[in-house]
Each structure stands twice: as C-alpha cells, then as structure tokens.
Scaffold this motif. Sequence first.
Motif, PDB file in Angstrom:
ATOM      1  N   GLU A  81       0.813  -1.222   0.000  1.00  0.00           N
ATOM      2  CA  GLU A  81       0.000   0.000   0.000  1.00  0.00           C
ATOM      3  C   GLU A  81       0.847   1.274   0.000  1.00  0.00           C
ATOM      4  O   GLU A  81       0.324   2.360   0.273  1.00  0.00           O
ATOM      5  CB  GLU A  81      -0.901   0.025   1.239  1.00  0.00           C
ATOM      6  N   VAL A  82       2.137   1.151  -0.283  1.00  0.00           N
ATOM      7  CA  VAL A  82       3.043   2.294  -0.104  1.00  0.00           C
ATOM      8  C   VAL A  82       2.601   3.542  -0.858  1.00  0.00           C
ATOM      9  O   VAL A  82       2.640   4.651  -0.312  1.00  0.00           O
ATOM     10  CB  VAL A  82       4.511   1.896  -0.407  1.00  0.00           C
ATOM     11  N   LYS A  83       2.132   3.409  -2.080  1.00  0.00           N
ATOM     12  CA  LYS A  83       1.699   4.586  -2.852  1.00  0.00           C
ATOM     13  C   LYS A  83       0.471   5.240  -2.212  1.00  0.00           C
ATOM     14  O   LYS A  83       0.407   6.463  -2.081  1.00  0.00           O
ATOM     15  CB  LYS A  83       1.416   4.190  -4.301  1.00  0.00           C
ATOM     16  N   ALA A  84      -0.492   4.437  -1.824  1.00  0.00           N
ATOM     17  CA  ALA A  84      -1.699   4.962  -1.181  1.00  0.00           C
ATOM     18  C   ALA A  84      -1.359   5.603   0.167  1.00  0.00           C
ATOM     19  O   ALA A  84      -1.920   6.654   0.518  1.00  0.00           O
ATOM     20  CB  ALA A  84      -2.725   3.846  -0.991  1.00  0.00           C
ATOM     21  N   LEU A  85      -0.462   4.999   0.922  1.00  0.00           N
ATOM     22  CA  LEU A  85      -0.047   5.572   2.206  1.00  0.00           C
ATOM     23  C   LEU A  85       0.626   6.925   1.988  1.00  0.00           C
ATOM     24  O   LEU A  85       0.348   7.893   2.702  1.00  0.00           O
ATOM     25  CB  LEU A  85       0.890   4.621   2.960  1.00  0.00           C
ATOM     26  N   ASP A  86       1.524   6.982   1.013  1.00  0.00           N
ATOM     27  CA  ASP A  86       2.219   8.242   0.731  1.00  0.00           C
ATOM     28  C   ASP A  86       1.235   9.337   0.314  1.00  0.00           C
ATOM     29  O   ASP A  86       1.392  10.497   0.706  1.00  0.00           O
ATOM     30  CB  ASP A  86       3.297   8.050  -0.339  1.00  0.00           C
ATOM     31  N   GLU A  87       0.202   8.959  -0.452  1.00  0.00           N
ATOM     32  CA  GLU A  87      -0.801   9.944  -0.878  1.00  0.00           C
ATOM     33  C   GLU A  87      -1.598  10.488   0.305  1.00  0.00           C
ATOM     34  O   GLU A  87      -1.872  11.679   0.379  1.00  0.00           O
ATOM     35  CB  GLU A  87      -1.751   9.318  -1.900  1.00  0.00           C
ATOM     36  N   VAL A  88      -1.949   9.608   1.227  1.00  0.00           N
ATOM     37  CA  VAL A  88      -2.732  10.038   2.382  1.00  0.00           C
ATOM     38  C   VAL A  88      -1.859  10.835   3.362  1.00  0.00           C
ATOM     39  O   VAL A  88      -2.354  11.710   4.080  1.00  0.00           O
ATOM     40  CB  VAL A  88      -3.434   8.828   3.043  1.00  0.00           C
ATOM     41  N   LEU A  89      -0.568  10.568   3.356  1.00  0.00           N
ATOM     42  CA  LEU A  89       0.363  11.292   4.231  1.00  0.00           C
ATOM     43  C   LEU A  89       0.693  12.692   3.703  1.00  0.00           C
ATOM     44  O   LEU A  89       0.953  13.601   4.496  1.00  0.00           O
ATOM     45  CB  LEU A  89       1.671  10.506   4.376  1.00  0.00           C
ATOM     46  N   ALA A  90       0.718  12.853   2.401  1.00  0.00           N
ATOM     47  CA  ALA A  90       1.187  14.101   1.781  1.00  0.00           C
ATOM     48  C   ALA A  90       0.594  15.369   2.408  1.00  0.00           C
ATOM     49  O   ALA A  90       1.343  16.296   2.713  1.00  0.00           O
ATOM     50  CB  ALA A  90       0.954  14.059   0.275  1.00  0.00           C
ATOM     51  N   PRO A  91      -0.730  15.440   2.635  1.00  0.00           N
ATOM     52  CA  PRO A  91      -1.282  16.670   3.221  1.00  0.00           C
ATOM     53  C   PRO A  91      -0.819  16.925   4.665  1.00  0.00           C
ATOM     54  O   PRO A  91      -0.939  18.045   5.160  1.00  0.00           O
ATOM     55  CB  PRO A  91      -2.800  16.456   3.196  1.00  0.00           C
ATOM     56  N   CYS A  92      -0.305  15.911   5.328  1.00  0.00           N
ATOM     57  CA  CYS A  92       0.137  16.038   6.725  1.00  0.00           C
ATOM     58  C   CYS A  92       1.617  16.411   6.824  1.00  0.00           C
ATOM     59  O   CYS A  92       2.123  16.639   7.917  1.00  0.00           O
ATOM     60  CB  CYS A  92      -0.087  14.720   7.468  1.00  0.00           C
ATOM     61  N   LEU A  93       2.307  16.449   5.689  1.00  0.00           N
ATOM     62  CA  LEU A  93       3.752  16.690   5.670  1.00  0.00           C
ATOM     63  C   LEU A  93       4.068  18.130   5.306  1.00  0.00           C
ATOM     64  O   LEU A  93       3.315  18.770   4.575  1.00  0.00           O
ATOM     65  CB  LEU A  93       4.428  15.759   4.658  1.00  0.00           C
TER      66      LEU A  93
END
Length: 145
Positions: free
Chosen positions: A57-69
């Motif tokens: 799920e790395v791509k999906a995790l990175d997408e969901v994390l992006a707004p928090c970074l």
Amino acid sequence: MADKRRRARRLVLQALYQWQMASSSASQVEAEFIIDNDMEKVDREFFSALLRGIISEVKALDEVLAPCLDRKVEDLDPIELSVIRMGAYELKNRIDVPYRVAINEAVELTKKFGGTDGHKFVNSVLDKLAPKFRQVEINASRDKR
C-alpha cells in the motif's frame, strides 16, 4: 503480547529500511529477516502483516500522508519515512491497535533510531493523520475524560 509486537515493529522498521535502500521484493526481505533474526520473541504474524501491507500500500499511504507533511515524501529521512508509513498503515488497517498505541510506538521507534528531533515530526504527522481513520475512536476517548 505487547513486547512481541514491539519487537515486530522494530524488525519491520529495519526491513522497510532495507527494502527502500535495496529495492528488494517484500517476500525476499521478509525471508531474510525471518532467517537472520530470532523470531521466537516476535509476533511473526504481525511482522508479516505489517511488512507486506505497508509495501503493498506504499503509494496509497504516501498519498494520504502528503497533506500532513511539510515537505515531499521523497525528502524525508528514510527512518522517519518508514516509521510514518508504519504508523499510517496501523492507523488505517489495524483497528485492533488503539490509535494512541500506534502513534506512541512510532514515536518510540523514532527516538531510538531516528534523528534528534525526528520523533516530534513523526508525532505531529501521525496526530494530523489519526482523525482521518480513527475519528470515532478519538471522540470516544475524549468523551471518557
């Protein structure tokens, strides 16, 4: 049980780091870790579920994390990135792990293996992400106070 899961998380962090650096397959990294480590004191099922789940799920995790970074995913320290992905995965997929435990375990791993103030960054990111997946749990814990 908690100690076995804590040890599993530590190995997952190391395995994710190796996966990022060597670009090996999840199966290959998992096999190497099972062979090279004493898995008697590790929740092996949890180890495998986290490692395989995060990598798949790395791509999906990175997408969901992006707004928090506050920076791009690729600019993160590899240890902090691995820990944040693990925390995000647990928040999203492991409802059996209380959200506070997922965040705390990520912070503790970062204190041990990350940069000087990396744990503050990890805590901040996962605190921002938690309501996306655990709002009901967060509200319930507030109601108990």
